[in-house]
Write an enzyme that holds these catalytic residues in place. Structure first.
Site, PDB file in Angstrom:
ATOM      1  N   SER A  49       0.852  -1.192   0.000  1.00 47.28           N
ATOM      2  CA  SER A  49       0.000   0.000   0.000  1.00 47.28           C
ATOM      3  C   SER A  49       0.881   1.232   0.000  1.00 47.28           C
ATOM      4  CB  SER A  49      -0.886  -0.001   1.249  1.00 47.28           C
ATOM      5  OG  SER A  49      -1.461   1.273   1.429  1.00 47.28           O
TER       6      SER A  49
ATOM      7  N   TYR B 211      -2.137  -0.194  10.726  1.00 44.89           N
ATOM      8  CA  TYR B 211      -2.134  -0.573   9.304  1.00 44.89           C
ATOM      9  C   TYR B 211      -0.847  -0.113   8.618  1.00 44.89           C
ATOM     10  CZ  TYR B 211      -3.653  -0.749   4.404  1.00 44.89           C
ATOM     11  OH  TYR B 211      -3.746  -1.003   3.067  1.00 44.89           O
TER      12      TYR B 211
END
Ligand SMILES: [Zn+2]
Length: 706
Positions: A583, A596
């Site tokens: 990501s 995250y």
């Protein structure tokens, strides 16, 4: 955890052979449609004909498009295709009068191949389906409906030392018999002569090959074909000496042990036979295979080679028998002997080519075995794609059935070596191979995609399948995974897609994923680690549970899957490519998503560490960073979407538009865009890249790598 979800038709049929003809349905069909109906009925039972084997025909009067007059047209299965699934466009159509005229052009057996070039000149109605080499066999039998089948039971009689006498005694004069001859123009003339000389015949057995039968109507032809095959089956069953294959030499291993051995062996073997071309594998331990590989006759019969031309074109003339004693199973010993035994097999195959070749024969092809027989375990088959490997295995089961039948009632004989060579290296066969399309960029590659049920996972799988790879999809969500399998099999076929539901944070389940991949396809070349979750919370509200969940899936899960895949890739010695779908947040800190972002950063660093360790073995590892891929995403379906909307102070329905506007290029990022980047990294296009990161985020200056 579930097992691999795939089923295929097998050779084992419970019901005896019986007519499935439906008069009411048949009454609605035209003559060509009746031929199609009969063909599909015949081709859907493996006892009647093997996959792609045999052909059917009907001679039909139709209006000629040019003259308006009635012309007699031969409808006959065209080149390629399978009777079980053929459609009307699978038949070629030829003028019978022109086919009869061809006889004046025939210059004798030595030049029979030149007759093939005349067939397109006989085409009726500009039909583009190429006529098969068997066309003259159907044309010159002077009957309206003709079937040519490859039933194991009839080939068993055709492959007996006393085939002619047996044909006479079993069928009491109803069937004629012709000695072995390669199918071609001349065999068509021989069939014509015999069927004319003995008009009472219902058909003819071709030695070492198969069966011709005929009838006045589509129905009577179908029922005569079935009747002859059933008689052959019944006669063999009643007259076979027992036990088959001179009895049992080994007890088979238990089913789980057989599978375990096959999945350990397949990647090793694949590495040894894929030097020139990546191969895919198939495992079969069905009852017919086990009986043969556990029998006293295994080694002697395997050495005799197969009989029917269809069989050895698919399986090579001889299988490779692996030296293994299931009573004292020693895997390391098996592996230790493999290199030498494979070298001997290849040398033997090259010597066969040398012995038999003519001045104009094609060069020797890949000398590796296709069929591998393991006492007590089963059969492996390897070929350039999964369907070909599976079908080669099925053909060897046909060959086993033939050997069991023939040896049960007489003595089995394989085809003479020179005859086998003349078919395998036939110039017409070579021309067919040369016409095949170039392999796709990922042909022969095996890919494992984690998070395979999600939007990105499915888009990646679709792209890899389009490029010719086989794909094993895994996901913790079994129901979504099943849907993904359905969607992908629709576009890529049953053979190339398999699924295995598992939890990637569980060490033993991850081993199970890799074992299933090896058993299904033979090993692994490409890993796309894509399983994901997302969470969002300010630091003080980030619970330990949330933190650990991110670590478990995005770090530990990626570690476990890549470690197992890495180990299998090293054993194969064929290199490999891994892509981590990470990501933008692995590069850019984002407020309110510490758990995250930190896990994604660790994931990226893990990829670099593996890139460093894998380089010596040709294993490349790269990262693709998506950003805000909302469509089709399971992550963006739920809470994360609400959380990101709240954090950005917008309505959750506006989120895609929000991210589009925020990007530098003002574009939405779609699952297909990520798939494109993944494909670049797994393909040879990026052969010289490892340890890299590719952002697919429509432009985000914070994520520029440096
Ligand atoms: Zn045939």
């Amino acid at each position: 955890m579930t097992t691999i979800n795939q089923t295929f038709a097998t050779h084992e049929q419970a019901e005896p052979i019986a007519s499935r003809w439906d008069d009411v349905y048949a009454a609605t069909l035209s003559e060509p449609e009746l031929l199609l109906y009969r063909s599909n009925l015949l081709g859907s039972d493996m006892r009647i004909t093997n996959f792609g084997g045999g052909n059917t025909s009907a001679k039909v009067f139709m209006q000629d498009h040019l003259t308006g007059e009635q012309a007699e047209v031969l409808w006959v299965k065209g080149s390629g295709g399978d009777l079980g699934s053929i459609k009307l466009d699978g038949f070629s159509t030829l003028y019978m009068d022109k086919l009869r005229h061809l006889k004046s052009r025939y210059r004798g057996l030595a030049l029979e191949d030149e007759m093939v070039a005349y067939l397109p000149h006989c085409t009726f109605n500009l039909n583009p389906r190429a006529a098969s080499i068997d066309t003259p066999l159907h044309a010159y039998i002077d009957r309206k409906h003709v079937d040519h089948m490859h039933p194991d039971s009839v080939i068993a009689i055709a492959a007996c030392a006393n085939s002619k006498a047996l044909t006479q005694s079993i069928f009491e004069g109803e069937l004629g018999w012709l000695p072995w001859q390669r199918p071609g123009y001349d065999l068509g003339l021989k069939l014509e002569a015999l069927s004319k000389a003995q008009p009472e015949l219902k058909g003819i057995i071709l030695e070492g090959h198969g069966l011709f039968t005929w009838g006045d109507t589509a129905k009577s032809c179908y029922e005569i074909t079935l009747g002859i095959i059933k008689r052959a089956e019944d006669w063999i069953a009643a007259n076979s000496k027992q036990p088959a294959f001179s009895g049992t030499r080994f007890a088979p291993l238990a089913a789980e042990e057989r599978k375990a051995l096959a999945q350990r062996l397949m990647p090793l073997l694949r590495g040894k036979i894929s030097k020139d071309e990546f191969k895919l594998g198939h495992f079969d331990d069905s009852a017919a295979v086990l009986q043969f590989v556990c029998s006293n006759d295994l080694v002697a019969l395997a050495a005799l080679g197969t009989s029917c031309p269809d069989h050895f074109l698919r399986t090579k003339i001889r299988p490779f028998v692996i030296d293994f004693d299931p009573a004292k199973p020693d895997f390391d010993k098996l592996v230790a002997g493999l290199d030498e035994a494979l070298a001997a097999y290849r040398a033997d195959y090259i010597a066969y080519h040398e012995r038999c070749k003519h001045d104009n024969s094609p060069a020797v092809r890949d000398a590796n075995p296709i069929i591998y027989l393991i006492p007590g375990v089963g059969m492996l088959s390897f070929a350039k794609d999964k369907a070909t490997a599976r079908i080669a295995g099925e053909f060897y089961v046909n060959a086993i059935n033939v050997m069991r039948g023939a040896n049960g009632v007489d003595t089995y004989v394989g085809l003479p070596e020179q005859e086998a060579f003349d078919i395998e290296y036939w110039l017409l066969e070579e021309a067919k191979l040369q016409r095949m399309p170039k392999p796709k960029s990922l042909a022969g590659r095996i890919a494992l995609v984690t998070g395979g049920a999600g939007g990105i996972g499915q888009a990646v799988a679709r792209q890899l399948l389009q490029e010719g790879a086989c794909v094993m999809l895994t996901d913790i969500d079994a129901e979504a995974l099943e849907n993904a399998r359905h969607n992908l099999q629709k576009v890529a076929g049953r053979d190339n897609v398999a699924t295995f539901s598992a939890n990637i944070t569980d060490e033993s389940q991850v081993e199970g994923i890799l074992a299933a991949t090896a058993l299904q396809f033979g090993g692994i070349d490409l890993l796309v680690s894509n399983a994901g979750i997302a969470s969002s919370a300010p630091l003080e509200e980030t619970t330990l549970e949330m933190w650990e969940r991110n670590q478990a899936i995005l770090v530990t899960g990626y570690f476990l899957v890549s470690r197992s895949a890495f180990s299998m890739m090293k054993k194969q010695k064929m290199g490999g490519s891994m892509v981590f779908v990470a990501s933008k947040n692995g590069l850019v800190a984002s407020a309110g998503a510490a758990a995250y972002c930190t896990a994604k950063a660790a994931e990226i660093h893990l990829a670099r560490c593996i890139a460093l360790e894998g380089a010596a073995d040709g294993i490349r590892v790269n990262v693709v960073n998506p950003d805000a891929v909302i469509r089709g995403s399971k992550i963006w379906d739920g809470k994360w979407k609400e959380e990101r909307a709240a954090s950005n102070k917008i309505d959750s329905d506006d989120i895609e538009e929000f991210y589009r506007k925020r990007s530098m290029l003002k574009l939405s990022v779609l699952p297909e865009d990520i798939a494109e980047a993944v494909y670049f990294f797994v393909s040879e296009k990026s052969a010289k890249s490892t340890g890299n990161i590719l952002n697919v985020d429509a432009g985000n200056s914070g994520a520029f790598t440096r």
